[in-house]
Motif scaffolding. Structure first.
Motif, mmCIF file in Angstrom:
data_model
loop_
_atom_site.group_PDB
_atom_site.id
_atom_site.type_symbol
_atom_site.label_atom_id
_atom_site.label_comp_id
_atom_site.label_asym_id
_atom_site.label_seq_id
_atom_site.Cartn_x
_atom_site.Cartn_y
_atom_site.Cartn_z
ATOM 1 N N THR A 128 -10.625 -12.854 1.990
ATOM 2 C CA THR A 128 -10.456 -11.761 1.344
ATOM 3 C C THR A 128 -9.430 -10.850 1.936
ATOM 4 N N LYS A 129 -8.913 -9.920 1.291
ATOM 5 C CA LYS A 129 -7.950 -8.769 1.162
ATOM 6 C C LYS A 129 -8.463 -7.310 1.021
ATOM 7 N N GLY A 130 -8.248 -6.458 2.019
ATOM 8 C CA GLY A 130 -8.883 -5.025 1.451
ATOM 9 C C GLY A 130 -10.351 -4.943 1.882
ATOM 10 N N TYR A 131 -10.752 -3.779 1.814
ATOM 11 C CA TYR A 131 -12.111 -3.435 2.123
ATOM 12 C C TYR A 131 -12.372 -2.147 1.234
ATOM 13 N N GLY A 132 -13.401 -2.667 0.227
ATOM 14 C CA GLY A 132 -13.921 -1.825 -0.472
ATOM 15 C C GLY A 132 -13.639 -1.707 -1.876
ATOM 16 N N HIS A 133 -13.936 -0.961 -2.809
ATOM 17 C CA HIS A 133 -13.988 -1.192 -4.285
ATOM 18 C C HIS A 133 -12.551 -1.251 -5.062
ATOM 19 N N GLY A 134 -11.616 -0.467 -4.244
ATOM 20 C CA GLY A 134 -10.264 -0.745 -4.756
ATOM 21 C C GLY A 134 -9.867 0.446 -5.510
ATOM 22 N N VAL A 135 -10.668 1.344 -5.951
ATOM 23 C CA VAL A 135 -10.058 2.507 -6.976
ATOM 24 C C VAL A 135 -9.872 3.706 -6.203
ATOM 25 N N GLY A 136 -8.785 4.282 -6.704
ATOM 26 C CA GLY A 136 -8.314 5.357 -6.211
ATOM 27 C C GLY A 136 -7.544 5.319 -4.904
ATOM 28 N N LEU A 137 -7.593 6.349 -3.768
ATOM 29 C CA LEU A 137 -6.914 6.371 -2.865
ATOM 30 C C LEU A 137 -7.382 5.094 -1.899
ATOM 31 N N SER A 138 -6.274 4.445 -1.362
ATOM 32 C CA SER A 138 -6.689 3.692 -0.037
ATOM 33 C C SER A 138 -6.248 4.492 1.201
ATOM 34 N N GLN A 139 -7.493 4.367 1.838
ATOM 35 C CA GLN A 139 -7.164 5.431 3.016
ATOM 36 C C GLN A 139 -6.046 4.517 4.109
ATOM 37 N N ASN A 140 -6.151 3.081 4.163
ATOM 38 C CA ASN A 140 -5.383 2.362 4.974
ATOM 39 C C ASN A 140 -4.088 2.706 4.437
ATOM 40 N N GLY A 141 -3.664 2.407 3.116
ATOM 41 C CA GLY A 141 -2.473 2.649 2.441
ATOM 42 C C GLY A 141 -2.046 3.942 2.763
ATOM 43 N N ALA A 142 -2.843 5.047 2.593
ATOM 44 C CA ALA A 142 -2.336 6.416 2.823
ATOM 45 C C ALA A 142 -1.628 6.495 4.215
ATOM 46 N N ASN A 143 -2.601 6.062 5.289
ATOM 47 C CA ASN A 143 -1.965 6.025 6.529
ATOM 48 C C ASN A 143 -0.701 5.494 6.553
ATOM 49 N N GLY A 144 -0.445 4.210 6.127
ATOM 50 C CA GLY A 144 0.853 3.646 5.986
ATOM 51 C C GLY A 144 1.910 4.432 5.403
ATOM 52 N N MET A 145 1.798 4.897 4.218
ATOM 53 C CA MET A 145 2.520 5.960 3.620
ATOM 54 C C MET A 145 2.965 7.098 4.529
ATOM 55 N N ALA A 146 1.983 7.489 5.302
ATOM 56 C CA ALA A 146 2.368 8.688 6.337
ATOM 57 C C ALA A 146 3.180 8.369 7.365
ATOM 58 N N LYS A 147 3.026 7.061 7.752
ATOM 59 C CA LYS A 147 3.945 6.337 8.858
ATOM 60 C C LYS A 147 5.291 6.421 8.315
ATOM 61 N N HIS A 148 5.337 6.177 7.249
ATOM 62 C CA HIS A 148 6.912 5.972 6.787
ATOM 63 C C HIS A 148 7.400 7.140 5.968
ATOM 64 N N GLY A 149 6.921 8.471 6.557
ATOM 65 C CA GLY A 149 7.197 9.641 6.022
ATOM 66 C C GLY A 149 6.876 10.416 4.639
ATOM 67 N N SER A 150 5.810 9.838 4.223
ATOM 68 C CA SER A 150 5.177 10.648 2.951
ATOM 69 C C SER A 150 4.514 11.619 3.523
ATOM 70 N N THR A 151 4.524 12.682 2.531
ATOM 71 C CA THR A 151 3.366 13.901 2.809
ATOM 72 C C THR A 151 2.432 13.754 1.940
ATOM 73 N N TYR A 152 1.336 14.558 2.156
ATOM 74 C CA TYR A 152 0.100 14.430 1.823
ATOM 75 C C TYR A 152 0.008 14.551 0.226
ATOM 76 N N ASP A 153 0.918 15.508 -0.299
ATOM 77 C CA ASP A 153 0.836 15.670 -1.808
ATOM 78 C C ASP A 153 1.408 14.589 -2.428
ATOM 79 N N GLU A 154 2.625 13.806 -1.731
ATOM 80 C CA GLU A 154 3.121 12.508 -2.196
ATOM 81 C C GLU A 154 2.046 11.395 -2.016
ATOM 82 N N ILE A 155 1.233 11.249 -1.221
ATOM 83 C CA ILE A 155 0.403 10.217 -0.946
ATOM 84 C C ILE A 155 -0.673 10.417 -2.127
ATOM 85 N N LEU A 156 -1.051 11.585 -2.552
ATOM 86 C CA LEU A 156 -2.183 11.978 -3.415
ATOM 87 C C LEU A 156 -1.605 11.719 -4.791
ATOM 88 N N HIS A 157 -0.400 11.835 -5.074
ATOM 89 C CA HIS A 157 0.463 11.659 -6.260
ATOM 90 C C HIS A 157 0.666 10.476 -6.815
#
Length: 374
Positions: free
Chosen positions: A307-336
């Motif tokens: 398996t890959k991932g954890y959860g239903h997969g719809v909407g915000l990925s918390q793990n992916g959001a953290n990865g985006m933040a580590k690469h410089g994305s702001t919270y509004d960029e993550i949400l959009h």
């Protein structure tokens, strides 16, 4: 003699006052020396405000100018009682339970907005389905997870104050902010990790929601990959108990299990079990998998689900959001990124925006109520 006694009294009082002044002077000088010791260092960014371990309205509303507060009714399933609390206090408890406090601050902010939007959407749609009179409950199997201060202290130990301040800062910095789509509150679903690509809502739940479209999630942590091995006898027993008409036996099981189709995201759409065919979500539940994004191989002992991932997969990925933040994305960029064509806005403290039921995402493909986190 009388005059002498009065002078002695005055002398004692004056000495006490002098001693008190000396103590205060020592404290001030000591603090100044400490500050001076740090003064030689390079000036860093403005320090984030230190928030008290127990939330107060002064703390939670320090960063914006609302004159009114929003209170909600929360059913605490552990204490078995209905309690009233401030919305932002509730969101602080939700974020502390739903996302690791060690995640990047911008990811925590994105989670705060998603959790707040979900909460207000729930309120606008009649509140918690399981507990009458409650806007939401603290059971993650029904609404959203929630941590009281006692549970935070139990989980975080010596890091309690530091972690609480971090989460509360994320909540306060986004206080009142929500996501809307065409002027209506969004049903902001989220999950732990997408495995690299989120999912269209209709592939998991009853309705196709325009802002819940599958998108690439390039910064997922590979540690969310997992293998689940099930022995042949146990595998056949699981299938027979749930799908007795499948006809799967220990002799036919290897030829009887086949992934028939997958979605664009890579999650399994249909899985054949002998004469029966089930969805990837049903397979996830049947075999205890973290995700419907899986492949299968066989060993001498039985089957292995990769398996890959954890959860239903719809909407915000918390793990992916953290990865985006580590690469410089702001919270509004993550949400959009994770919610398509949404608007980040602020709702009024005196009421929830009116929305219709046209865009409800009420049920999954098996008829069960939506759960925001697995």
């Amino acid at each position: 003699m009388k005059t002498l006694r009065i002078n002695r009294t005055r002398l004692i009082i004056a000495s006490g006052v002098l001693l008190l002044l000396l103590v205060l002077l020592f404290v001030v000088v000591r603090a100044a020396v400490r500050t001076g010791c740090r003064g030689g260092e390079e000036a860093g960014p403005t320090q984030e405000p230190i928030i008290t371990p127990a939330p107060t309205l002064l703390d939670l509303y320090a960063h914006f100018d609302w004159t009114e507060t929003t209170e909600i009714s929360v059913y605490d399933h552990r204490a078995d009682k209905l309690i009233t609390m401030n919305l932002e206090e509730y969101i602080t408890g939700v974020v502390s339970a739903e996302m690791p406090a060690r995640y990047e601050l911008e990811a925590l902010k994105a989670q705060a907005v998603a959790s707040r939007s979900y909460t207000l959407h729930s309120m606008a749609h009649g509140g918690c389905r399981s507990h009458e009179g409650a806007d939401v409950c603290t059971n993650s199997a029904c609404c959203q997870a929630f941590s009281t201060h006692a549970r935070m202290q139990e989980r975080w130990g010596n890091d309690y104050v530091k972690n609480y301040n971090r989460v509360a800062t994320a909540v306060m910095d986004t206080a009142g902010e929500i996501l809307t789509y065409k002027g209506k509150l969004c049903d902001t679903m989220y999950h732990a990790a997408s495995g690299g690509h989120t999912e269209d809502s209709e592939n998991v739940y009853a309705n196709a929601i325009p802002y819940l479209r599958g998108v690439e999630s390039p910064y997922e942590d590979p540690d969310t990959q997992a293998d689940v091995a099930i022995g042949t006898s146990e595998l056949v027993a699981l299938i027979a108990a749930k799908y007795p008409d499948s006809g799967v036996t220990e002799e036919t099981v290897k030829d009887g299990i086949e992934i028939r189709s997958t979605y664009e995201s890579g999650r399994v759409e249909k899985l054949r079990l002998g004469k029966s065919e089930i969805t990837g979500k049903q397979a996830r539940s049947l075999f205890g998998l973290k995700s419907a994004m899986f492949t299968i191989t066989w060993s001498e002992d039985g089957i292995v689900f990769h398996t890959k991932g954890y959860g239903h997969g719809v909407g915000l990925s918390q793990n992916g959001a953290n990865g985006m933040a580590k690469h410089g994305s702001t919270y509004d960029e993550i949400l959009h990124h994770y919610y398509t064509d949404v608007v980040l806005t602020v709702y009024g403290a005196d009421g929830v925006p009116t929305i219709s039921d046209d865009a409800d995402l009420d049920q999954s493909d098996d008829g069960s109520p939506f759960v925001p986190e697995d």
